[in-house]
Design a protein around this motif. Sequence first.
Motif, PDB file in Angstrom:
ATOM      1  N   VAL A 170       1.990  16.226  -0.797  1.00 20.62           N
ATOM      2  CA  VAL A 170       2.218  16.507   0.622  1.00 20.62           C
ATOM      3  C   VAL A 170       3.165  15.455   1.205  1.00 20.62           C
ATOM      4  CG1 VAL A 170       1.100  16.624   2.891  1.00 20.62           C
ATOM      5  CG2 VAL A 170       0.033  17.709   0.917  1.00 20.62           C
ATOM      6  N   ILE A 171       2.996  14.199   0.759  1.00 17.10           N
ATOM      7  CA  ILE A 171       3.880  13.127   1.231  1.00 17.10           C
ATOM      8  C   ILE A 171       5.172  13.183   0.437  1.00 17.10           C
ATOM      9  CG2 ILE A 171       4.184  10.627   1.466  1.00 17.10           C
ATOM     10  CD1 ILE A 171       1.138  10.394   1.694  1.00 17.10           C
ATOM     11  N   ARG A 172       6.256  13.591   1.100  1.00 24.65           N
ATOM     12  CA  ARG A 172       7.538  13.669   0.408  1.00 24.65           C
ATOM     13  C   ARG A 172       8.314  12.370   0.547  1.00 24.65           C
ATOM     14  NH1 ARG A 172       9.601  19.294   2.619  1.00 24.65           N
ATOM     15  NH2 ARG A 172       7.541  19.499   3.499  1.00 24.65           N
ATOM     16  N   GLU A 173       8.102  11.692   1.663  1.00 21.08           N
ATOM     17  CA  GLU A 173       8.851  10.462   1.926  1.00 21.08           C
ATOM     18  C   GLU A 173       7.944   9.504   2.695  1.00 21.08           C
ATOM     19  OE1 GLU A 173      12.148  10.388   4.912  1.00 21.08           O
ATOM     20  OE2 GLU A 173      13.350  10.496   3.078  1.00 21.08           O
ATOM     21  N   LEU A 174       7.894   8.255   2.244  1.00 20.04           N
ATOM     22  CA  LEU A 174       7.067   7.235   2.886  1.00 20.04           C
ATOM     23  C   LEU A 174       7.923   5.989   2.988  1.00 20.04           C
ATOM     24  CD1 LEU A 174       4.134   6.997   3.847  1.00 20.04           C
ATOM     25  CD2 LEU A 174       3.497   6.302   1.568  1.00 20.04           C
TER      26      LEU A 174
ATOM     27  N   MET B 209       0.831  -1.205   0.000  1.00 22.93           N
ATOM     28  CA  MET B 209       0.000   0.000   0.000  1.00 22.93           C
ATOM     29  C   MET B 209       0.870   1.260   0.000  1.00 22.93           C
ATOM     30  SD  MET B 209      -2.836   1.406   2.706  1.00 22.93           S
ATOM     31  CE  MET B 209      -1.673   1.993   3.928  1.00 22.93           C
ATOM     32  N   LEU B 210       1.929   1.255   0.816  1.00 21.85           N
ATOM     33  CA  LEU B 210       2.808   2.426   0.881  1.00 21.85           C
ATOM     34  C   LEU B 210       3.463   2.685  -0.474  1.00 21.85           C
ATOM     35  CD1 LEU B 210       4.489   1.843   4.369  1.00 21.85           C
ATOM     36  CD2 LEU B 210       2.525   3.265   3.822  1.00 21.85           C
ATOM     37  N   THR B 211       3.872   1.606  -1.152  1.00 17.63           N
ATOM     38  CA  THR B 211       4.487   1.740  -2.467  1.00 17.63           C
ATOM     39  C   THR B 211       3.488   2.293  -3.475  1.00 17.63           C
ATOM     40  OG1 THR B 211       5.992  -0.069  -1.994  1.00 17.63           O
ATOM     41  CG2 THR B 211       5.686   0.499  -4.308  1.00 17.63           C
ATOM     42  N   ARG B 212       2.228   1.831  -3.414  1.00 20.30           N
ATOM     43  CA  ARG B 212       1.202   2.344  -4.325  1.00 20.30           C
ATOM     44  C   ARG B 212       0.979   3.835  -4.107  1.00 20.30           C
ATOM     45  NH1 ARG B 212      -3.409  -1.945  -5.653  1.00 20.30           N
ATOM     46  NH2 ARG B 212      -2.210  -3.855  -5.509  1.00 20.30           N
ATOM     47  N   ILE B 213       0.942   4.260  -2.829  1.00 20.07           N
ATOM     48  CA  ILE B 213       0.750   5.679  -2.515  1.00 20.07           C
ATOM     49  C   ILE B 213       1.942   6.492  -3.025  1.00 20.07           C
ATOM     50  CG2 ILE B 213       0.601   7.368  -0.640  1.00 20.07           C
ATOM     51  CD1 ILE B 213      -0.946   5.261   0.974  1.00 20.07           C
ATOM     52  N   ARG B 214       3.157   5.986  -2.764  1.00 18.93           N
ATOM     53  CA  ARG B 214       4.382   6.666  -3.199  1.00 18.93           C
ATOM     54  C   ARG B 214       4.387   6.836  -4.716  1.00 18.93           C
ATOM     55  NH1 ARG B 214       7.984   2.910  -1.871  1.00 18.93           N
ATOM     56  NH2 ARG B 214       7.496   3.085   0.336  1.00 18.93           N
TER      57      ARG B 214
ATOM     58  N   LYS C 217      -4.616  10.351   7.559  1.00 21.47           N
ATOM     59  CA  LYS C 217      -5.653  11.379   7.401  1.00 21.47           C
ATOM     60  C   LYS C 217      -5.637  12.344   8.588  1.00 21.47           C
ATOM     61  CE  LYS C 217     -10.673  11.855   6.621  1.00 21.47           C
ATOM     62  NZ  LYS C 217     -10.574  13.267   6.509  1.00 21.47           N
ATOM     63  N   ALA C 218      -5.540  11.795   9.803  1.00 24.80           N
ATOM     64  CA  ALA C 218      -5.529  12.632  11.008  1.00 24.80           C
ATOM     65  C   ALA C 218      -4.330  13.574  11.025  1.00 24.80           C
ATOM     66  CB  ALA C 218      -5.523  11.746  12.250  1.00 24.80           C
ATOM     67  N   GLU C 219      -3.202  13.107  10.473  1.00 22.86           N
ATOM     68  CA  GLU C 219      -1.995  13.927  10.452  1.00 22.86           C
ATOM     69  C   GLU C 219      -1.930  14.841   9.230  1.00 22.86           C
ATOM     70  OE1 GLU C 219       0.260  14.182  12.837  1.00 22.86           O
ATOM     71  OE2 GLU C 219      -0.685  12.668  14.105  1.00 22.86           O
ATOM     72  N   GLY C 220      -2.945  14.748   8.353  1.00 23.35           N
ATOM     73  CA  GLY C 220      -3.020  15.660   7.212  1.00 23.35           C
ATOM     74  C   GLY C 220      -2.174  15.285   6.011  1.00 23.35           C
ATOM     75  N   PHE C 221      -1.788  14.019   5.886  1.00 20.60           N
ATOM     76  CA  PHE C 221      -0.979  13.614   4.738  1.00 20.60           C
ATOM     77  C   PHE C 221      -1.816  13.181   3.540  1.00 20.60           C
ATOM     78  CE2 PHE C 221       2.280  13.157   8.062  1.00 20.60           C
ATOM     79  CZ  PHE C 221       3.293  13.882   7.466  1.00 20.60           C
ATOM     80  N   ILE C 222      -3.065  12.751   3.785  1.00 23.22           N
ATOM     81  CA  ILE C 222      -3.972  12.398   2.684  1.00 23.22           C
ATOM     82  C   ILE C 222      -5.303  13.098   2.915  1.00 23.22           C
ATOM     83  CG2 ILE C 222      -2.925  10.132   2.215  1.00 23.22           C
ATOM     84  CD1 ILE C 222      -5.303   8.856   3.720  1.00 23.22           C
ATOM     85  N   ARG C 223      -6.085  13.260   1.835  1.00 19.23           N
ATOM     86  CA  ARG C 223      -7.409  13.891   1.966  1.00 19.23           C
ATOM     87  C   ARG C 223      -8.356  12.966   2.709  1.00 19.23           C
ATOM     88  NH1 ARG C 223      -7.301  16.802  -3.231  1.00 19.23           N
ATOM     89  NH2 ARG C 223      -7.020  18.948  -2.565  1.00 19.23           N
ATOM     90  N   GLY C 224      -8.267  11.668   2.402  1.00 19.45           N
ATOM     91  CA  GLY C 224      -9.150  10.693   3.027  1.00 19.45           C
ATOM     92  C   GLY C 224      -9.159   9.424   2.206  1.00 19.45           C
ATOM     93  N   TYR C 225     -10.052   8.517   2.560  1.00 18.39           N
ATOM     94  CA  TYR C 225     -10.186   7.286   1.795  1.00 18.39           C
ATOM     95  C   TYR C 225     -11.592   6.763   1.971  1.00 18.39           C
ATOM     96  CZ  TYR C 225      -9.933   4.632   6.158  1.00 18.39           C
ATOM     97  OH  TYR C 225     -10.187   4.129   7.409  1.00 18.39           O
TER      98      TYR C 225
END
Length: 132
Positions: free
Chosen positions: A73-77, A10-15, A41-49
């Motif tokens: 917004v996500i520079r590094e995952l 999942m992290l790779t797909r988001i990246r 989402k709570a930390e503000g890195f994604i809009r939601g899901y």
Amino acid sequence: MNLNDPLGDMLTRIRNASMRGKSTVRTPASKIRAWVLDVLKAEGFIRGYEEVKSERGLPELEISLKYFDGAPVIRELKRVSTPGRRVYSGVKEMPQVRQGLGVAIVSTPKGVMSDAQARSANVGGEVLCTVF
């Protein structure tokens, strides 16, 4: 598709999707993935899901990515704990990501939470990944 590390997938797909400038990305649904997305989402890195059905009728999570001035917004995952090498951290040794600018997502006995929440709840756990 044999998947040994569903969270890493999942992290790779988001990246990959954020590097391509995609607005959404889909990943097979699971509880651990949803919990990690709740923290993102709570930390503000994604809009939601939201949970949607795939063409084959399987549950999937459609993640809405977040951009600021055209940059993701996500520079590094980064995946920290893998199925082959689990990484645990006590509340005292909880990692700080980029001097507190980033977030470590931790799986604790009280649920999946950010490093800051784990510190305030005074619990340690498995460090799943870091986001910056």
